[in-house]
Design an enzyme around this catalytic site. Structure first.
Site, mmCIF file in Angstrom:
data_model
loop_
_atom_site.group_PDB
_atom_site.id
_atom_site.type_symbol
_atom_site.label_atom_id
_atom_site.label_comp_id
_atom_site.label_asym_id
_atom_site.label_seq_id
_atom_site.Cartn_x
_atom_site.Cartn_y
_atom_site.Cartn_z
ATOM 1 N N HIS A 100 0.195 -6.982 -2.517
ATOM 2 C CA HIS A 100 1.431 -6.539 -2.843
ATOM 3 C C HIS A 100 2.407 -6.699 -1.559
ATOM 4 C CE1 HIS A 100 4.729 -3.482 -3.779
ATOM 5 N NE2 HIS A 100 5.340 -4.626 -3.929
ATOM 6 N N SER A 131 4.207 -6.344 -8.197
ATOM 7 C CA SER A 131 4.703 -5.003 -7.598
ATOM 8 C C SER A 131 4.636 -3.906 -8.335
ATOM 9 C CB SER A 131 6.247 -4.932 -7.203
ATOM 10 O OG SER A 131 7.160 -5.303 -8.444
ATOM 11 N N GLU A 187 0.188 -3.855 0.490
ATOM 12 C CA GLU A 187 -0.696 -3.212 -0.358
ATOM 13 C C GLU A 187 -1.713 -4.045 -1.043
ATOM 14 O OE1 GLU A 187 1.014 0.761 -3.172
ATOM 15 O OE2 GLU A 187 1.772 -1.203 -3.259
ATOM 16 N N ASN A 210 5.392 1.937 -4.683
ATOM 17 C CA ASN A 210 6.544 1.726 -5.815
ATOM 18 C C ASN A 210 6.766 3.215 -6.414
ATOM 19 O OD1 ASN A 210 7.595 -0.340 -4.674
ATOM 20 N ND2 ASN A 210 6.773 -1.620 -6.475
#
Length: 734
Positions: free
Chosen positions: A464, A443, A476, A514
């Site tokens: 991800h 992540s 992702e 993120n």
């Protein structure tokens, strides 16, 4: 009569069958040509005295997905052109007339004097369901894929083809409003029970059932055109009506925070329309529809959630020239929460899964998660026991890496530690085939760094997933410095096969999503450290358009995980790479108070058994200073929470992490719920105007510090009056 999109045939009993079957398209949609031909069909049915009535059916697997939204976008462009040429009044008159064409055709069908029935199989949504509602009788197939509904609210619109008026006359007002606000797809039996359809039948019987209704003398007069018609909930201005409308208005405010003009238009259309005869009510609806079509919220949401998402789902970012890949068997290493979710969605898509962990028992625990998820579906009537048996049979558990040898793709979902991941990479690469793609579900850890431990970095890619995997629709895909086109194409093909939306980003710590989420959480933590009441912070987040406040989201992510990320960032980037006050706050919660988040029922919130969560009263004691709530500029709190995320998104563009604004917008809404009414993090800037956004951000920077500093790429864009989408279009055309 010249028909291209319809076939009109009449049987020996004098019942016509209009088959909607657009050439060259997999799905029927409403276009100008379709509206014109539907009007011709009505005229033909009325003009022939031998025809008793007509059944409308689709010649495709699905009935229709509704209106072509690119056509609606074209109306906006035509309005602007006409406004410049002939003035606003003339342009608005034309826009209103064009935007209500569909509504007028449906009303023409409904009042033509001959009965029309809709025989619906498969998807029947939006304008297509409004067509069915305008028919005098509706028969739905019991096929598992059949769904009806009015989902326009999800792209910033509302039903403009009579949907708000007919639904509100078929159902209790409260139920009708709930249906229109939610925009959900409804199963056939539920639709019948709600009063939206008269019959449910087998797929191969729906036309016969519809014809039988006409043959038996079905009425050509809609209920609301009957002289003594009464709405199910009675009059608006009545004791019963006053039990509905004040709460409805309050619920609208609670759910939307007045951010969605379309939701307000639904409320107004139903409220005003129920006080009028049908023709006037439809005109009221059309006026609101024309207004909503011209809002920036509708423009932003249509672009991101319909056009861009559709393009990405169809492989817009797939490398050209790479043959389509067939991923038949997928290895998943790590059977924890994420790995178990990946195994489930993969098996659900029909692929074979090899789920590997340190022991067979651990792997079986991951498989048990899939068992639980399918069982939940069975209990809701959405799956059968046979479906569960088949899905579980596709998941093979193992503790032996050699069982990954036949896999086309291997995804590692082990602990976020470079050393642990390096060990897994080495073990996997000793057993898989040379052409097998290896993916890391990291992540935050840069893919290029992880790939350094790989003997085949060109076959290494990041995939991800977001948690929980089975619910979150975004994935992702991260391209490392040496990731090859074949690896990228395979990852995209796999993500599309599991029916999720992929975005492709280049490698960097935290990638795209993120980084933006981290900025949102940090801003919430900084507000708390400033002394702003926790409840105000959370309310500001929700009223800004986020699904939950930053403190609640920290609990969902896990407070201890947030602390681990802060510590890992500090270890890699030094003390200047983190906010010391944030670290101190998280350390106090985790190490001092043992508050880890939702997972141990205490974090920023308390989670009492059988009761709603509530903010932990002890938060106030953690604040060194406390600001008087009356002294807080609440609108500024909302701005800070959105602007800080949008700035981070702009930085990812400037750094080359994100290369396509569609991916930033779709990713920000699907990945972390960035205020959907804005169209996404970059659309938020584009629709505000780069210069206006820069001015806002610079004001916040002067007051709150360098995290609101505007990146150079955005300063340059503002100086030349550009937009992210304009720049992307220019680059593509070059």
């Amino acid at each position: 009569m010249n028909l291209t999109n319809f076939r009109l045939e009449t049987d020996a009993d004098g019942i016509a069958l209009a088959t909607w079957d657009m050439p060259g398209r997999s799905m029927n949609v409403f276009t100008d040509a379709v509206m014109d031909e539907l009007s011709q069909v009505v005229d033909a049915v009325v003009a022939d005295p031998a025809i008793k009535g007509c059944v409308i059916v689709s010649g495709k697997d699905n009935f229709s997905g509704g209106a072509d939204l690119t056509m609606l976008q074209g109306l906006g462009r035509a309005y602007e052109a006409l406004k410049a040429e002939r003035g606003e009044e003339e342009a608005m008159r034309h826009f209103f007339a064009e935007s209500r064409k569909l509504s007028l055709v449906f009303r023409k069908l409904e009042t033509c004097g001959k009965p029309f029935a809709a025989a619906v199989n498969g998807i029947c949504l939006g304008g297509a369901f409004e067509l069915a509602l305008a028919c005098h009788y509706r028969v739905l197939s019991d096929d598992p894929k059949t769904r009806v509904g009015l989902p326009e609210i999800k792209v910033g619109l509302f039903p403009g083809g009579g949907g708000t008026q007919r639904v509100a006359r078929l159902m209790q007002t409260g139920d009708a409003l709930q249906m229109l606000f939610k925009g959900e797809q409804i199963r056939p039996l539920m639709a019948r029970n709600m009063g939206l359809a008269q019959e449910v039948a087998a797929k191969d019987e729906i036309v016969a059932k519809a014809k039988a209704w006409i043959a038996a003398g079905g009425s050509a007069v809609a209920p609301w055109d009957q002289p003594k018609f009464k709405a199910p909930s009675g009059k608006v201005y009545s004791p019963a009506g006053m039990m509905i409308w004040p709460p409805a208005n309050a619920i609208y405010r609670r759910e939307t925070h007045d951010n969605y003009p379309a939701a307000k238009a639904i409320l107004a259309s139903v409220y005003e329309g129920l006080q009028l005869p049908m023709d006037q009510a439809l005109r009221v609806e059309s006026r609101y529809f024309a207004h909503i079509l011209r809002t920036k919220e509708a423009a932003a949401m249509i672009r991101t959630l319909f056009l861009s998402m559709g393009e990405l789902n169809k492989g817009a970012r797939r490398p050209k020239g790479v043959p389509a890949t067939q991923v038949g068997r997928v290895g998943v290493v790590g059977a924890g929460f994420m790995g178990a979710g990946v195994a489930y969605v993969t098996a659900q898509a029909g692929m074979e899964v090899v789920l590997v962990d340190q022991s067979v028992e651990a792997a079986e625990k991951g498989k048990a998660y899939a068992h639980k998820l399918v069982t939940d579906q069975i209990n809701k009537g959405r799956a059968k026991t046979a479906d569960r048996d088949a899905l579980l049979a596709r998941i093979r558990t193992s503790a032996d890496y050699a069982d990954l040898a036949a896999c086309d793709l291997v995804i590692e979902a082990v602990f976020e530690d470079p050393a642990v991941k390096a060990e897994v990479i080495a073990k996997v690469e000793t057993v898989i085939r040379p052409e097998t793609i290896f993916a890391s579900n990291t992540s935050t850890l840069p893919i290029t760094g992880l790939a350094k431990t790989s003997a085949r970095p060109e076959q290494f890619v990041g995939i991800h997933f977001f948690s929980p995997v089975e619910k979150m629709m975004l994935v992702e895909i991260i391209r490392g410095d040496q990731t090859g086109d074949a690896a990228l194409a395979t990852a995209l093909d796999y993500v599309r096969a599991i029916k999720k939306t992929p975005i492709v980003v280049n490698d960097a710590r935290g990638f795209f999503a993120n980084r933006c989420v981290g900025a949102y959480l940090l801003e919430g933590h900084k507000m708390l450290n400033e002394g702003i009441p926790a409840a105000m912070i959370e309310n500001a987040g929700r009223q800004a358009g986020m699904p939950v406040g930053p403190l609640s989201l920290t609990d969902e992510v896990a407070v201890d995980l947030a602390l681990k990320i802060v510590k890992a960032t500090e270890a890699q980037l030094g003390a200047d790479g983190i906010d010391p006050a944030q670290k101190a706050l998280l350390t106090t919660l985790v190490e001092g108070e043992g508050r880890l988040g939702r997972k141990n029922r205490k974090g920023f919130y308390d989670y009492p058994e059988g009761a709603p969560k509530r903010l932990w009263p002890g938060l106030a004691a953690l604040q060194a200073t406390r600001i008087d709530p009356d002294a807080v500029d609440f609108s500024e709190l909302k701005q800070r929470l959105l602007v800080v995320q949008a700035l981070e998104a702009a930085r990812t563009v400037g750094e080359g992490v994100v290369t396509d604004p569609r991916e930033a917008d779709v990713g920000s809404i699907l990945g972390f719920g960035f205020a959907p009414f804005t169209g996404g993090a970059l659309s938020y800037i584009d629709f505000m105007g780069a210069q206006a956004f820069v001015t806002l951000a610079q004001g916040l920077e002067a007051k709150h510090g360098p995290r609101f500093a505007v990146p150079q790429n955005l300063l340059d864009m503002a100086a030349r009056g550009g937009t992210f989408y304009g720049d992307a279009a220019a680059k593509k055309a070059a």
